[in-house]
Write a protein that holds these residues in place. Structure first.
Motif, PDB file in Angstrom:
ATOM      1  N   VAL A   1      29.664  53.047  42.454  1.00  0.00           N
ATOM      2  CA  VAL A   1      29.351  51.711  41.851  1.00  0.00           C
ATOM      3  C   VAL A   1      28.199  51.665  41.150  1.00  0.00           C
ATOM      4  O   VAL A   1      27.015  52.052  41.591  1.00  0.00           O
ATOM      5  CB  VAL A   1      29.103  50.492  42.729  1.00  0.00           C
ATOM      6  CG1 VAL A   1      28.937  49.365  42.364  1.00  0.00           C
ATOM      7  CG2 VAL A   1      30.343  50.534  43.819  1.00  0.00           C
ATOM      8  N   ALA A   2      27.984  51.625  39.923  1.00  0.00           N
ATOM      9  CA  ALA A   2      27.033  51.642  38.704  1.00  0.00           C
ATOM     10  C   ALA A   2      26.157  50.267  38.485  1.00  0.00           C
ATOM     11  O   ALA A   2      25.085  49.996  38.184  1.00  0.00           O
ATOM     12  CB  ALA A   2      27.523  52.118  37.460  1.00  0.00           C
ATOM     13  N   HIS A   3      26.944  49.095  38.820  1.00  0.00           N
ATOM     14  CA  HIS A   3      26.354  47.803  38.806  1.00  0.00           C
ATOM     15  C   HIS A   3      27.039  47.005  39.824  1.00  0.00           C
ATOM     16  O   HIS A   3      28.245  47.012  39.699  1.00  0.00           O
ATOM     17  CB  HIS A   3      26.372  47.217  37.214  1.00  0.00           C
ATOM     18  CG  HIS A   3      25.651  46.068  37.227  1.00  0.00           C
ATOM     19  ND1 HIS A   3      26.089  44.773  37.599  1.00  0.00           N
ATOM     20  CD2 HIS A   3      23.941  45.709  36.871  1.00  0.00           C
ATOM     21  CE1 HIS A   3      25.338  43.809  37.122  1.00  0.00           C
ATOM     22  NE2 HIS A   3      24.061  44.281  36.902  1.00  0.00           N
ATOM     23  N   ARG A   4      26.158  45.831  40.365  1.00  0.00           N
ATOM     24  CA  ARG A   4      27.069  44.817  41.242  1.00  0.00           C
ATOM     25  C   ARG A   4      26.618  43.479  40.618  1.00  0.00           C
ATOM     26  O   ARG A   4      25.570  43.317  40.103  1.00  0.00           O
ATOM     27  CB  ARG A   4      26.371  44.998  42.620  1.00  0.00           C
ATOM     28  CG  ARG A   4      26.966  46.161  43.366  1.00  0.00           C
ATOM     29  CD  ARG A   4      26.216  46.113  44.878  1.00  0.00           C
ATOM     30  NE  ARG A   4      26.753  47.451  45.530  1.00  0.00           N
ATOM     31  CZ  ARG A   4      28.031  47.469  46.002  1.00  0.00           C
ATOM     32  NH1 ARG A   4      28.767  46.724  46.048  1.00  0.00           N
ATOM     33  NH2 ARG A   4      28.440  48.692  46.476  1.00  0.00           N
ATOM     34  N   CYS A   5      27.771  42.691  40.858  1.00  0.00           N
ATOM     35  CA  CYS A   5      27.447  41.413  40.348  1.00  0.00           C
ATOM     36  C   CYS A   5      26.588  40.644  41.387  1.00  0.00           C
ATOM     37  O   CYS A   5      26.078  41.165  42.385  1.00  0.00           O
ATOM     38  CB  CYS A   5      28.704  40.665  40.359  1.00  0.00           C
ATOM     39  SG  CYS A   5      29.806  40.866  39.272  1.00  0.00           S
ATOM     40  N   PRO A   6      25.912  39.509  40.977  1.00  0.00           N
ATOM     41  CA  PRO A   6      24.976  38.605  41.857  1.00  0.00           C
ATOM     42  C   PRO A   6      25.657  38.448  43.185  1.00  0.00           C
ATOM     43  O   PRO A   6      25.134  38.472  44.459  1.00  0.00           O
ATOM     44  CB  PRO A   6      24.527  37.499  41.217  1.00  0.00           C
ATOM     45  CG  PRO A   6      24.502  37.981  39.579  1.00  0.00           C
ATOM     46  CD  PRO A   6      25.766  39.091  39.486  1.00  0.00           C
ATOM     47  N   CYS A   7      27.119  38.626  43.184  1.00  0.00           N
ATOM     48  CA  CYS A   7      27.709  37.778  44.451  1.00  0.00           C
ATOM     49  C   CYS A   7      27.910  39.138  45.389  1.00  0.00           C
ATOM     50  O   CYS A   7      28.475  38.759  46.452  1.00  0.00           O
ATOM     51  CB  CYS A   7      29.151  37.372  44.068  1.00  0.00           C
ATOM     52  SG  CYS A   7      30.143  38.800  43.609  1.00  0.00           S
ATOM     53  N   GLY A   8      27.639  40.667  44.883  1.00  0.00           N
ATOM     54  CA  GLY A   8      27.340  41.597  45.819  1.00  0.00           C
ATOM     55  C   GLY A   8      28.760  42.612  45.453  1.00  0.00           C
ATOM     56  O   GLY A   8      28.768  43.674  45.858  1.00  0.00           O
ATOM     57  N   LEU A   9      29.882  42.030  44.819  1.00  0.00           N
ATOM     58  CA  LEU A   9      30.886  42.900  44.597  1.00  0.00           C
ATOM     59  C   LEU A   9      30.503  43.703  43.569  1.00  0.00           C
ATOM     60  O   LEU A   9      29.619  43.492  42.452  1.00  0.00           O
ATOM     61  CB  LEU A   9      32.252  42.100  44.054  1.00  0.00           C
ATOM     62  CG  LEU A   9      32.867  41.263  45.196  1.00  0.00           C
ATOM     63  CD1 LEU A   9      34.022  40.431  44.498  1.00  0.00           C
ATOM     64  CD2 LEU A   9      33.218  42.251  46.273  1.00  0.00           C
ATOM     65  N   PRO A  10      31.407  45.100  43.459  1.00  0.00           N
ATOM     66  CA  PRO A  10      30.814  45.962  42.081  1.00  0.00           C
ATOM     67  C   PRO A  10      31.460  45.030  41.014  1.00  0.00           C
ATOM     68  O   PRO A  10      32.166  44.324  40.807  1.00  0.00           O
ATOM     69  CB  PRO A  10      31.890  47.051  42.250  1.00  0.00           C
ATOM     70  CG  PRO A  10      32.416  47.072  43.930  1.00  0.00           C
ATOM     71  CD  PRO A  10      32.207  45.480  44.136  1.00  0.00           C
ATOM     72  N   SER A  11      30.854  45.469  39.826  1.00  0.00           N
ATOM     73  CA  SER A  11      31.299  44.836  38.416  1.00  0.00           C
ATOM     74  C   SER A  11      31.341  46.055  37.527  1.00  0.00           C
ATOM     75  O   SER A  11      32.102  45.946  36.496  1.00  0.00           O
ATOM     76  CB  SER A  11      29.807  43.875  37.790  1.00  0.00           C
ATOM     77  OG  SER A  11      28.779  44.486  37.878  1.00  0.00           O
ATOM     78  N   VAL A  12      30.816  47.526  37.743  1.00  0.00           N
ATOM     79  CA  VAL A  12      30.837  48.348  37.027  1.00  0.00           C
ATOM     80  C   VAL A  12      30.993  49.594  38.086  1.00  0.00           C
ATOM     81  O   VAL A  12      30.191  49.543  38.726  1.00  0.00           O
ATOM     82  CB  VAL A  12      29.702  48.527  35.917  1.00  0.00           C
ATOM     83  CG1 VAL A  12      29.901  50.105  34.968  1.00  0.00           C
ATOM     84  CG2 VAL A  12      29.643  47.436  35.006  1.00  0.00           C
ATOM     85  N   VAL A  13      32.013  50.525  37.712  1.00  0.00           N
ATOM     86  CA  VAL A  13      32.173  51.693  38.212  1.00  0.00           C
ATOM     87  C   VAL A  13      31.872  53.130  37.482  1.00  0.00           C
ATOM     88  O   VAL A  13      32.170  52.884  36.179  1.00  0.00           O
ATOM     89  CB  VAL A  13      33.552  51.951  38.928  1.00  0.00           C
ATOM     90  CG1 VAL A  13      34.715  52.027  38.125  1.00  0.00           C
ATOM     91  CG2 VAL A  13      33.649  53.140  39.902  1.00  0.00           C
ATOM     92  N   GLN A  14      31.077  53.834  37.958  1.00  0.00           N
ATOM     93  CA  GLN A  14      31.069  55.023  37.182  1.00  0.00           C
ATOM     94  C   GLN A  14      32.054  56.055  37.452  1.00  0.00           C
ATOM     95  O   GLN A  14      32.452  56.316  38.781  1.00  0.00           O
ATOM     96  CB  GLN A  14      29.675  55.724  37.418  1.00  0.00           C
ATOM     97  CG  GLN A  14      29.344  57.017  36.687  1.00  0.00           C
ATOM     98  CD  GLN A  14      28.308  58.049  37.352  1.00  0.00           C
ATOM     99  OE1 GLN A  14      28.410  58.547  38.318  1.00  0.00           O
ATOM    100  NE2 GLN A  14      27.085  58.070  36.501  1.00  0.00           N
TER     101      GLN A  14
END
Length: 170
Positions: A35-48
């Motif tokens: 996981v390269a970035h998470r939304c403020p809600c905690g879920l992944p928003s970007v995957v490498q």
């Protein structure tokens, strides 16, 4: 949704993250490394993703946007012709073109550090045109502000995408 609950999570991706990304995408993400970035809600928003898919197919897109809400908002921006406008600005603004070329080179260097595909193709049309805002935003979120000028610009345009609540329920 095609998810296999018995499939092992990729190294660097927990089973919970894999399930969340499957809910966001409507399918299990291919070649997920971390996981390269998470939304403020905690879920992944970007995957490498790996430079090669498990079957060996080259996959030059290092950062893949998973957040369905952000993806939808970017689709709206794309439908308004923003990519053509951005591409025109590359020809008119040498400083912007240089920053975009630097984003391309950074992207290649990071991907090649994992595995070289033997190509100068990065993603999203870099460095000559703007082809996919989803890729540029994923790069901006993963790398941080100031790396990809068009990803930063598109993020500014969509504003807060994460509220209210998560975009998917794993």
């Amino acid at each position: 949704m095609s998810t296999n609950p018995d499939a092992p999570a990729a190294p660097g991706v927990s089973a919970a993250d894999r399930d969340a990304m499957a809910a966001q995408l409507g399918r299990v993400p291919r070649g997920a490394r971390e996981v390269a970035h998470r939304c403020p809600c905690g879920l992944p928003s970007v995957v490498q993703t790996a430079p090669r898919l498990p079957d060996g197919t080259p996959f030059p897109t290092l950062y893949y946007l998973t957040c369905s809400r952000l993806s939808s908002k970017l689709g709206t921006v794309e439908s308004q012709g923003r990519m053509a406008e951005m591409t025109e600005r590359l020809a008119e603004d040498p400083e912007l073109a240089a920053r975009y070329t630097a984003a391309h080179e950074s992207y290649l260097a990071e991907r090649n550090a994992i595995e070289s595909l033997g190509t100068e193709v990065s993603a999203g049309g870099m460095p000559d045109r703007v082809k996919c805002l989803h890729v540029h935003v994923a790069h901006s979120l993963a790398a941080g502000p100031g790396v990809n000028p068009f990803g930063d610009e598109a993020l500014d345009e969509v504003g807060q995408w994460w509220g209210p609540g998560p975009c998917a329920t794993p």
